[in-house]
Design a protein around this motif. Structure first.
Motif, PDB file in Angstrom:
ATOM      1  N   LYS A  47      28.271 -13.838   4.158  1.00  0.00           N
ATOM      2  CA  LYS A  47      27.317 -13.406   3.123  1.00  0.00           C
ATOM      3  C   LYS A  47      26.440 -12.270   3.629  1.00  0.00           C
ATOM      4  O   LYS A  47      26.239 -11.261   2.939  1.00  0.00           O
ATOM      5  N   LEU A  48      25.914 -12.412   4.850  1.00  0.00           N
ATOM      6  CA  LEU A  48      25.029 -11.407   5.437  1.00  0.00           C
ATOM      7  C   LEU A  48      25.765 -10.083   5.644  1.00  0.00           C
ATOM      8  O   LEU A  48      25.243  -9.002   5.306  1.00  0.00           O
ATOM      9  N   ILE A  49      26.977 -10.156   6.190  1.00  0.00           N
ATOM     10  CA  ILE A  49      27.745  -8.944   6.495  1.00  0.00           C
ATOM     11  C   ILE A  49      28.223  -8.250   5.222  1.00  0.00           C
ATOM     12  O   ILE A  49      28.159  -7.014   5.119  1.00  0.00           O
ATOM     13  N   ASP A  50      28.705  -9.011   4.244  1.00  0.00           N
ATOM     14  CA  ASP A  50      29.157  -8.417   2.978  1.00  0.00           C
ATOM     15  C   ASP A  50      28.021  -7.650   2.308  1.00  0.00           C
ATOM     16  O   ASP A  50      28.222  -6.534   1.793  1.00  0.00           O
ATOM     17  N   GLU A  51      26.855  -8.246   2.302  1.00  0.00           N
ATOM     18  CA  GLU A  51      25.689  -7.604   1.681  1.00  0.00           C
ATOM     19  C   GLU A  51      25.305  -6.324   2.432  1.00  0.00           C
ATOM     20  O   GLU A  51      25.011  -5.292   1.817  1.00  0.00           O
ATOM     21  N   ILE A 103      27.263  -4.381   4.404  1.00  0.00           N
ATOM     22  CA  ILE A 103      28.283  -3.336   4.240  1.00  0.00           C
ATOM     23  C   ILE A 103      28.201  -2.719   2.852  1.00  0.00           C
ATOM     24  O   ILE A 103      28.317  -1.497   2.684  1.00  0.00           O
ATOM     25  N   SER A 104      27.978  -3.560   1.849  1.00  0.00           N
ATOM     26  CA  SER A 104      27.869  -3.073   0.469  1.00  0.00           C
ATOM     27  C   SER A 104      26.727  -2.074   0.311  1.00  0.00           C
ATOM     28  O   SER A 104      26.859  -1.068  -0.385  1.00  0.00           O
ATOM     29  N   ASN A 105      25.622  -2.336   0.993  1.00  0.00           N
ATOM     30  CA  ASN A 105      24.437  -1.475   0.863  1.00  0.00           C
ATOM     31  C   ASN A 105      24.446  -0.268   1.800  1.00  0.00           C
ATOM     32  O   ASN A 105      23.696   0.694   1.584  1.00  0.00           O
ATOM     33  N   ASN A 106      25.299  -0.330   2.861  1.00  0.00           N
ATOM     34  CA  ASN A 106      25.234   0.731   3.882  1.00  0.00           C
ATOM     35  C   ASN A 106      26.607   1.281   4.274  1.00  0.00           C
ATOM     36  O   ASN A 106      26.759   1.827   5.368  1.00  0.00           O
ATOM     37  N   LYS A 107      27.589   1.141   3.400  1.00  0.00           N
ATOM     38  CA  LYS A 107      28.950   1.544   3.774  1.00  0.00           C
ATOM     39  C   LYS A 107      29.078   3.038   4.090  1.00  0.00           C
ATOM     40  O   LYS A 107      29.961   3.448   4.845  1.00  0.00           O
ATOM     41  N   ASN A 108      28.187   3.847   3.556  1.00  0.00           N
ATOM     42  CA  ASN A 108      28.246   5.283   3.827  1.00  0.00           C
ATOM     43  C   ASN A 108      27.419   5.676   5.054  1.00  0.00           C
ATOM     44  O   ASN A 108      27.415   6.841   5.456  1.00  0.00           O
ATOM     45  N   PHE A 126      19.005  -0.084  12.343  1.00  0.00           N
ATOM     46  CA  PHE A 126      19.313  -1.304  11.594  1.00  0.00           C
ATOM     47  C   PHE A 126      18.921  -2.542  12.412  1.00  0.00           C
ATOM     48  O   PHE A 126      19.656  -3.528  12.476  1.00  0.00           O
ATOM     49  N   ASP A 127      17.758  -2.461  13.045  1.00  0.00           N
ATOM     50  CA  ASP A 127      17.305  -3.543  13.935  1.00  0.00           C
ATOM     51  C   ASP A 127      17.120  -4.876  13.208  1.00  0.00           C
ATOM     52  O   ASP A 127      17.407  -5.940  13.769  1.00  0.00           O
ATOM     53  N   GLU A 128      16.641  -4.826  11.976  1.00  0.00           N
ATOM     54  CA  GLU A 128      16.402  -6.062  11.221  1.00  0.00           C
ATOM     55  C   GLU A 128      17.710  -6.803  10.972  1.00  0.00           C
ATOM     56  O   GLU A 128      17.786  -8.030  11.115  1.00  0.00           O
ATOM     57  N   PHE A 129      18.752  -6.056  10.626  1.00  0.00           N
ATOM     58  CA  PHE A 129      20.066  -6.676  10.397  1.00  0.00           C
ATOM     59  C   PHE A 129      20.617  -7.271  11.694  1.00  0.00           C
ATOM     60  O   PHE A 129      21.175  -8.376  11.697  1.00  0.00           O
ATOM     61  N   VAL A 130      20.466  -6.541  12.807  1.00  0.00           N
ATOM     62  CA  VAL A 130      20.938  -7.019  14.107  1.00  0.00           C
ATOM     63  C   VAL A 130      20.274  -8.352  14.452  1.00  0.00           C
ATOM     64  O   VAL A 130      20.926  -9.287  14.930  1.00  0.00           O
ATOM     65  N   SER A 131      18.952  -8.454  14.185  1.00  0.00           N
ATOM     66  CA  SER A 131      18.213  -9.686  14.490  1.00  0.00           C
ATOM     67  C   SER A 131      18.649 -10.854  13.612  1.00  0.00           C
ATOM     68  O   SER A 131      18.526 -12.011  14.001  1.00  0.00           O
ATOM     69  N   LYS A 132      19.151 -10.545  12.419  1.00  0.00           N
ATOM     70  CA  LYS A 132      19.656 -11.608  11.543  1.00  0.00           C
ATOM     71  C   LYS A 132      21.060 -12.026  11.948  1.00  0.00           C
ATOM     72  O   LYS A 132      21.405 -13.209  11.906  1.00  0.00           O
ATOM     73  N   LEU A 133      21.876 -11.039  12.346  1.00  0.00           N
ATOM     74  CA  LEU A 133      23.256 -11.333  12.732  1.00  0.00           C
ATOM     75  C   LEU A 133      23.306 -12.100  14.052  1.00  0.00           C
ATOM     76  O   LEU A 133      24.018 -13.099  14.178  1.00  0.00           O
ATOM     77  N   ILE A 134      22.543 -11.617  15.042  1.00  0.00           N
ATOM     78  CA  ILE A 134      22.444 -12.291  16.341  1.00  0.00           C
ATOM     79  C   ILE A 134      20.962 -12.419  16.660  1.00  0.00           C
ATOM     80  O   ILE A 134      20.355 -11.500  17.213  1.00  0.00           O
ATOM     81  N   PRO A 135      20.350 -13.551  16.290  1.00  0.00           N
ATOM     82  CA  PRO A 135      18.898 -13.716  16.463  1.00  0.00           C
ATOM     83  C   PRO A 135      18.440 -13.516  17.899  1.00  0.00           C
ATOM     84  O   PRO A 135      19.131 -13.901  18.846  1.00  0.00           O
ATOM     85  N   ASP A 136      17.273 -12.896  18.041  1.00  0.00           N
ATOM     86  CA  ASP A 136      16.685 -12.698  19.358  1.00  0.00           C
ATOM     87  C   ASP A 136      16.164 -14.027  19.902  1.00  0.00           C
ATOM     88  O   ASP A 136      15.754 -14.898  19.124  1.00  0.00           O
TER      89      ASP A 136
END
Length: 333
Positions: free
Chosen positions: A105-109, A111-116, A151-161
């Motif tokens: 869910k996190l990754i699909d969202e 990629i959809s918003n930042n694919k370019n 994209f630090d916020e996304f990184v922290s959600k994908l792999i929490p600090d």
């Protein structure tokens, strides 16, 4: 720019890696236990080839007894996190299917918003991260681009600090860890006593050794070290020390002083008094050994002050199973 150490820390902290390790730990532990037992059995067979039948019988009985205690300790250690979570109401580790669903869910969202905004290579890596553990090289490549593009916020959600945990937080964990560690130790003692009874041993003579070693394992290797880490962290907070390196060093010092040294003294004192209640059996003083020091890996992992150590949590049953087994065989004597 992210360096190799940061990349490796993130590699180890992948929720997918932790979830898969947690799911497969029972298989890993049981397979390792079976292989170890088979090797011990073969060694005893070779050792007793040219000995008397009486010696073969004694060695075989001892082998079967210790094997039963080992498997019982492993089973108790594997059940411990679930039972401790239920008793304390602590949230257990997320199951693999939940992590995969959240990642997807996190990754699909994203990629959809930042694919370019991201490369095709990073899109492929992210697609893989939905259901699989990423290799170190892929984690490093992905983080390098995402960090560079802010994209630090996304990184922290994908792999929490890792959290800069407070003393209040670690003290709230003591109840959970105390129950968690007690289950394999108690299970080891009970299985050891049962095995002695079945094989015709004098339980009144052997039980004190098991109880004494169990007290040592629990106090010195499990309970007191958590108290020491929490106390050290509270002192560091009072001194306004926020550096993770200094906090880690301070808690490790607290673990050594309160757990290895203090816990050892307390355990030996209690067992010496207890011996008078069980037939005045002389109990040998138990001193910390290299294996005991290795048990304290779990304390560092629990407080999560060092990046990349969250993956040790699924491995805690391995460490606690050792305490349970040593208690069950009466390792002290």
């Amino acid at each position: 720019m992210i360096n190799n150490i940061q990349s490796f820390a993130k590699f180890l902290d992948q929720p997918m890696l932790i979830a898969k390790l947690d799911k497969n730990m029972p298989k890993i532990m049981l397979a390792a236990t079976a292989l170890h037992s088979a090797k011990k059995g073969y060694d005893i067979f070779e050792k007793t080839k040219n000995t008397t039948d009486e010696n073969k019988k004694a060695e075989t009985k001892n082998y079967l007894k210790n094997t039963a205690i080992l498997f019982s300790s492993v089973a108790c250690a594997l059940l411990a996190p679930k039972l401790a979570s239920k008793i304390t109401g602590r949230t257990p580790l997320k199951p693999l299917n939940v992590v995969q669903e959240q990642n997807s869910k996190l990754i699909d969202e994203f990629i959809s918003n930042n694919k370019n905004s991201i490369s095709a290579k990073s899109v492929d890596i992210l697609s893989e991260a939905k259901t699989k553990i990423l290799s170190f090289s892929k984690v490093k490549s992905l983080l390098a681009e995402l960090k560079e593009k802010k994209f630090d916020e996304f990184v922290s959600k994908l792999i929490p600090d890792p959290e800069n945990i407070s003393s209040k937080d670690i003290f709230s964990e003591i109840g959970y860890l105390s129950i968690y560690g007690a289950i394999p130790v108690v299970g080891g003692i009970l299985s050891g006593i049962a095995a002695d009874k079945i094989t015709g041993e004098n339980v009144k003579k052997t039980a004190p050794d098991k109880i004494s070693e169990g007290l040592y394992q629990y106090l010195a290797n499990i309970f007191m070290c958590n108290v020491g880490a929490g106390a050290a962290l509270a002192i560091l907070e009072k001194l306004n020390i926020t550096s993770k390196a200094y906090r880690a060093l301070g808690m490790m010092t607290g673990i050594v002083l309160t757990g290895v040294v203090g816990g050892s003294k307390i355990a030996n004192f209690i067992t010496s008094k207890m011996s008078k209640l069980v037939g005045n059996k002389e109990i040998k003083e138990r001193k910390p050994e290299l294996m005991d020091l290795g048990m304290h890996t779990d304390d560092i992992a629990t407080v999560a002050v060092l990046s990349g150590l969250k993956w040790i949590e699924p491995s805690l049953p391995t460490l606690y199973a050792i305490s349970g087994y040593k208690s069950g065989i009466g390792y002290r004597n």
